[in-house]
Design a protein around this motif. Structure first.
Motif, mmCIF file in Angstrom:
data_model
loop_
_atom_site.group_PDB
_atom_site.id
_atom_site.type_symbol
_atom_site.label_atom_id
_atom_site.label_comp_id
_atom_site.label_asym_id
_atom_site.label_seq_id
_atom_site.Cartn_x
_atom_site.Cartn_y
_atom_site.Cartn_z
ATOM 1 N N LYS A 1 5.696 7.113 -14.834
ATOM 2 C CA LYS A 1 6.062 5.813 -14.317
ATOM 3 C C LYS A 1 6.949 5.947 -12.882
ATOM 4 O O LYS A 1 7.463 6.803 -12.814
ATOM 5 C CB LYS A 1 6.612 4.803 -14.961
ATOM 6 C CG LYS A 1 5.737 4.383 -16.440
ATOM 7 C CD LYS A 1 6.710 3.475 -17.241
ATOM 8 C CE LYS A 1 5.752 3.097 -18.494
ATOM 9 N NZ LYS A 1 6.629 2.073 -19.141
ATOM 10 N N THR A 2 6.993 4.971 -12.136
ATOM 11 C CA THR A 2 7.678 4.851 -11.011
ATOM 12 C C THR A 2 8.463 3.434 -10.964
ATOM 13 O O THR A 2 7.846 2.680 -11.088
ATOM 14 C CB THR A 2 6.848 4.742 -9.674
ATOM 15 O OG1 THR A 2 6.020 5.913 -9.782
ATOM 16 C CG2 THR A 2 7.682 4.871 -8.699
ATOM 17 N N SER A 3 9.803 3.764 -10.873
ATOM 18 C CA SER A 3 10.808 2.587 -10.929
ATOM 19 C C SER A 3 11.076 2.465 -9.249
ATOM 20 O O SER A 3 11.246 3.388 -8.599
ATOM 21 C CB SER A 3 12.018 2.829 -11.660
ATOM 22 O OG SER A 3 11.810 3.059 -13.210
ATOM 23 N N VAL A 4 11.195 1.290 -8.775
ATOM 24 C CA VAL A 4 11.323 0.777 -7.476
ATOM 25 C C VAL A 4 12.857 0.123 -7.675
ATOM 26 O O VAL A 4 12.832 -0.908 -8.391
ATOM 27 C CB VAL A 4 10.418 -0.221 -6.805
ATOM 28 C CG1 VAL A 4 10.773 -0.440 -5.439
ATOM 29 C CG2 VAL A 4 9.002 0.721 -7.047
ATOM 30 N N ILE A 5 13.879 0.708 -6.982
ATOM 31 C CA ILE A 5 15.331 0.000 -7.069
ATOM 32 C C ILE A 5 15.701 -0.193 -5.644
ATOM 33 O O ILE A 5 15.557 0.646 -4.737
ATOM 34 C CB ILE A 5 16.273 1.113 -7.668
ATOM 35 C CG1 ILE A 5 15.605 1.506 -9.092
ATOM 36 C CG2 ILE A 5 17.709 0.640 -7.606
ATOM 37 C CD1 ILE A 5 16.224 2.905 -9.244
ATOM 38 N N PRO B 1 0.802 -1.381 0.002
ATOM 39 C CA PRO B 1 -0.077 -0.171 0.054
ATOM 40 C C PRO B 1 0.738 1.471 0.210
ATOM 41 O O PRO B 1 0.530 2.040 -0.668
ATOM 42 C CB PRO B 1 -0.958 -0.128 1.285
ATOM 43 C CG PRO B 1 -1.029 -1.577 1.518
ATOM 44 C CD PRO B 1 0.230 -2.094 0.964
ATOM 45 N N LEU B 2 2.037 1.278 0.529
ATOM 46 C CA LEU B 2 2.816 2.512 0.660
ATOM 47 C C LEU B 2 3.430 2.751 -0.423
ATOM 48 O O LEU B 2 3.403 3.938 -0.866
ATOM 49 C CB LEU B 2 3.970 2.375 1.665
ATOM 50 C CG LEU B 2 4.843 3.355 1.789
ATOM 51 C CD1 LEU B 2 4.385 4.748 2.290
ATOM 52 C CD2 LEU B 2 6.210 2.930 2.837
ATOM 53 N N ILE B 3 3.802 1.794 -1.196
ATOM 54 C CA ILE B 3 4.595 2.033 -2.572
ATOM 55 C C ILE B 3 3.486 2.275 -3.594
ATOM 56 O O ILE B 3 3.678 3.477 -4.537
ATOM 57 C CB ILE B 3 5.112 0.741 -2.921
ATOM 58 C CG1 ILE B 3 6.522 0.303 -2.251
ATOM 59 C CG2 ILE B 3 5.760 0.712 -4.706
ATOM 60 C CD1 ILE B 3 7.355 1.548 -1.955
ATOM 61 N N LYS B 4 2.310 1.668 -3.454
ATOM 62 C CA LYS B 4 1.171 2.169 -4.318
ATOM 63 C C LYS B 4 0.746 3.489 -4.138
ATOM 64 O O LYS B 4 0.494 4.472 -5.204
ATOM 65 C CB LYS B 4 -0.034 1.107 -4.387
ATOM 66 C CG LYS B 4 -1.108 1.458 -5.338
ATOM 67 C CD LYS B 4 -2.393 0.383 -5.095
ATOM 68 C CE LYS B 4 -3.440 0.843 -5.940
ATOM 69 N NZ LYS B 4 -4.458 -0.301 -5.720
ATOM 70 N N THR B 5 0.635 4.035 -2.915
ATOM 71 C CA THR B 5 0.134 5.494 -2.772
ATOM 72 C C THR B 5 1.357 6.336 -2.964
ATOM 73 O O THR B 5 0.982 7.447 -3.788
ATOM 74 C CB THR B 5 -0.005 5.524 -1.159
ATOM 75 O OG1 THR B 5 -1.094 4.471 -0.825
ATOM 76 C CG2 THR B 5 -0.419 6.992 -0.840
ATOM 77 N N LEU B 6 2.553 5.917 -3.043
ATOM 78 C CA LEU B 6 3.600 7.025 -3.235
ATOM 79 C C LEU B 6 3.618 7.021 -4.728
ATOM 80 O O LEU B 6 3.983 8.200 -5.293
ATOM 81 C CB LEU B 6 5.007 6.387 -2.824
ATOM 82 C CG LEU B 6 5.075 6.639 -1.280
ATOM 83 C CD1 LEU B 6 6.455 5.865 -0.921
ATOM 84 C CD2 LEU B 6 5.040 7.916 -0.910
ATOM 85 N N SER B 7 3.520 5.896 -5.454
ATOM 86 C CA SER B 7 3.570 6.098 -6.954
ATOM 87 C C SER B 7 2.255 6.833 -7.581
ATOM 88 O O SER B 7 2.472 7.704 -8.354
ATOM 89 C CB SER B 7 3.474 4.611 -7.625
ATOM 90 O OG SER B 7 3.565 4.536 -8.794
ATOM 91 N N ALA B 8 1.271 6.635 -6.914
ATOM 92 C CA ALA B 8 0.215 7.408 -7.350
ATOM 93 C C ALA B 8 0.280 9.073 -7.290
ATOM 94 O O ALA B 8 -0.004 9.716 -7.851
ATOM 95 C CB ALA B 8 -1.169 6.917 -6.717
ATOM 96 N N GLY B 9 0.988 9.262 -6.037
ATOM 97 C CA GLY B 9 1.079 10.723 -5.705
ATOM 98 C C GLY B 9 2.477 11.289 -6.844
ATOM 99 O O GLY B 9 2.186 12.469 -7.075
ATOM 100 N N LEU B 10 3.364 10.374 -7.105
ATOM 101 C CA LEU B 10 4.327 10.702 -8.090
ATOM 102 C C LEU B 10 3.546 10.913 -9.463
ATOM 103 O O LEU B 10 3.817 11.971 -10.206
ATOM 104 C CB LEU B 10 5.340 9.797 -8.454
ATOM 105 C CG LEU B 10 6.354 9.859 -7.143
ATOM 106 C CD1 LEU B 10 7.342 8.474 -7.245
ATOM 107 C CD2 LEU B 10 7.164 11.014 -7.045
#
Length: 143
Positions: A80-84, A64-73
């Protein structure tokens, strides 16, 4: 959560300018990198030994955190959001989220990585995949 004075990530929340602090949560911290728009560092608040050792509570909150941050970006103009995650040298699990604008070149090309990792262990690779499938079946994560 105790902070460790000699740990760069533990002190990051204390030293981040307020305008760069995104989240100071119970299980996760998020800091916007100072001069790089759309680049966030997301990290566990606990010392741990990598993604396989994070607490159940941190694991439950990660998606949920990554999804929310990606939506905010995305709402801020990133396509798009890359996660590294390459945190071999830290005692926190941490990720960089990188917002990508439509014209940005890809930041990762797996060809060099796969060439580096190619060691002709097909039989072992299939055995590992089988153990992972079995583990997922036993975990209830698959139908």
């Amino acid at each position: 959560m105790p902070r460790h004075a000699d740990c760069k990530i533990c002190t990051m929340l204390e030293t981040a300018p307020p305008e760069n602090l995104v989240l100071d949560g119970e299980h996760w911290g998020v800091v916007a990198m100072r001069e790089a728009a759309g680049v966030l560092m997301v990290f566990t608040r606990d010392h741990d030994q990598g993604v396989g050792s994070i607490s159940d509570a941190a694991a439950a909150g990660f998606g949920p955190l990554i999804k929310t941050l990606s939506a905010g970006l995305s709402a801020s103009g990133f396509e798009k959001t890359s996660v590294i995650s390459l945190g071999d040298n830290a005692v926190h699990t941490h990720f960089m989220l990188v917002g990508r604008k439509p014209a940005d070149a890809p930041i990762f090309d797996n060809t060099p990585l796969m060439a580096r990792l190619a060691c002709k262990e097909g039989e072992r690779a299939r055995a590992v995949a089988g153990r992972l499938r079995d583990g997922l079946k036993n975990s209830g994560l698959t139908a």
